[in-house]
Design an enzyme around this catalytic site. Structure first.
Site, short mmCIF file in Angstrom:
data_model
loop_
_atom_site.label_atom_id
_atom_site.label_comp_id
_atom_site.label_asym_id
_atom_site.label_seq_id
_atom_site.Cartn_x
_atom_site.Cartn_y
_atom_site.Cartn_z
N SER A 134 0.80 -1.23 0.00
CA SER A 134 0.00 0.00 0.00
C SER A 134 0.83 1.27 0.00
O SER A 134 0.40 2.29 -0.54
CB SER A 134 -0.94 0.02 1.21
N HIS A 186 0.35 4.37 4.91
CA HIS A 186 -0.26 5.11 3.81
C HIS A 186 0.24 6.54 3.75
O HIS A 186 0.53 7.07 2.66
CB HIS A 186 -1.79 5.09 3.96
#
Length: 273
Positions: A134, A186
């Site tokens: 991610s 993230h």
């Protein structure tokens, strides 16, 4: 009617290859019963234990199939970067800066953990173990949002997001779909992505990419050897242990395949990135 899949794969060779690699690694992890503690990135293992190879293994490893499908679906859509050679992107750009995103986002995650542990004395972050692609996915979302704000990001083939807001919309979406999604992971990808898009990190070419890849391979192999994670009889490393310091023992868990893990002293906490 859309293009046949084979043509789309040929138009996105780099992202298609990454999807294939991550899928094969996921299959291997499931087949061997490998858990978060074996491949994930944690401050305790990477910084305290010197297992720097985890920066690479954690990026390409997924334990949950939902996590894998979400990341690979988003990555497939972001493969549009490979088709934008006319605005300075393209396949080479994609390969060069994917390498940068993998390494720098992993280091930034460790930097955030270090700050939380040393500055704010939150020991929880010492054992948080992160896995997943991610960081890189969010990095590419950010780069594409800055370079091509009119693009769309398709997820699962049913959800279409304006790319200009995709990093933050996806952060909310993943938090709902995967409750243990890593905010720090993230955020690290987004920060590195903006640094690339705004030219703060620039100048990557084939020479620097190959040089960087060589150093990554060297550190990866040497850290595997030094930490005893793999037997490499042809490499000898002189031990540098100070007998006056207490030793740190790392025990890899083989049963960490569940998404929910208790937060107890001495145990790792799974964090999905």
């Amino acid at each position: 009617m859309g293009k046949p899949l084979i043509y789309e794969i040929l138009e996105k060779p780099a992202s298609s290859s990454v999807i294939g690699i991550c899928s094969l690694i996921w299959w291997f992890i499931q087949k061997r019963g490998i858990g978060y503690g074996d491949v994930g990135l944690s401050y305790e293992a990477a910084v305290d234990g010197g297992q720097y190879w985890r920066i690479i293994t954690s990026a390409f490893s997924h334990i949950s199939v939902v996590h894998l499908v979400f990341n690979m679906s988003a990555l497939w859509s972001l493969g549009a970067v490979e088709q934008l050679g006319q605005i300075g992107l393209g396949v080479e750009y994609y390969l060069h800066y994917t390498l940068v995103l993998v390494v720098l986002s992993g280091l930034l995650v460790l930097g955030f953990y270090h700050m939380m542990i040393q500055r704010f004395k939150v020991e929880y972050f010492r054992r948080v173990t992160a896995v997943g692609y991610s960081c890189v996915v969010f990095g590419w979302m950010t780069i594409l949002a800055a370079k091509q704000p009119s693009s769309k990001l398709n997820i699962f083939g049913v959800l279409s997001l304006p790319i200009s807001f995709a990093p933050f919309e996806s952060l909310i979406f993943t938090s709902i779909m995967v409750p243990q999604a890593s905010f720090i992971g993230h955020l690290s990808g987004i920060i590195v992505g903006y640094s690339i898009a705004w030219g703060l990190i620039h100048g990557m070419n084939n020479y620097w990419a190959i040089t960087m890849l060589g150093w990554i391979a060297l550190v990866f192999v040497l850290s595997l050897k030094r930490t005893g994670s793999m037997e490499l009889s042809f490499i000898e490393i002189e031990p540098m242990t100070d007998p006056s310091l207490p030793s740190v023992g790392l025990v890899a868990s083989r049963n960490g395949r569940t998404l929910q893990m208790d937060v107890l002293p001495g145990r790792r906490v799974a964090d999905i990135v």
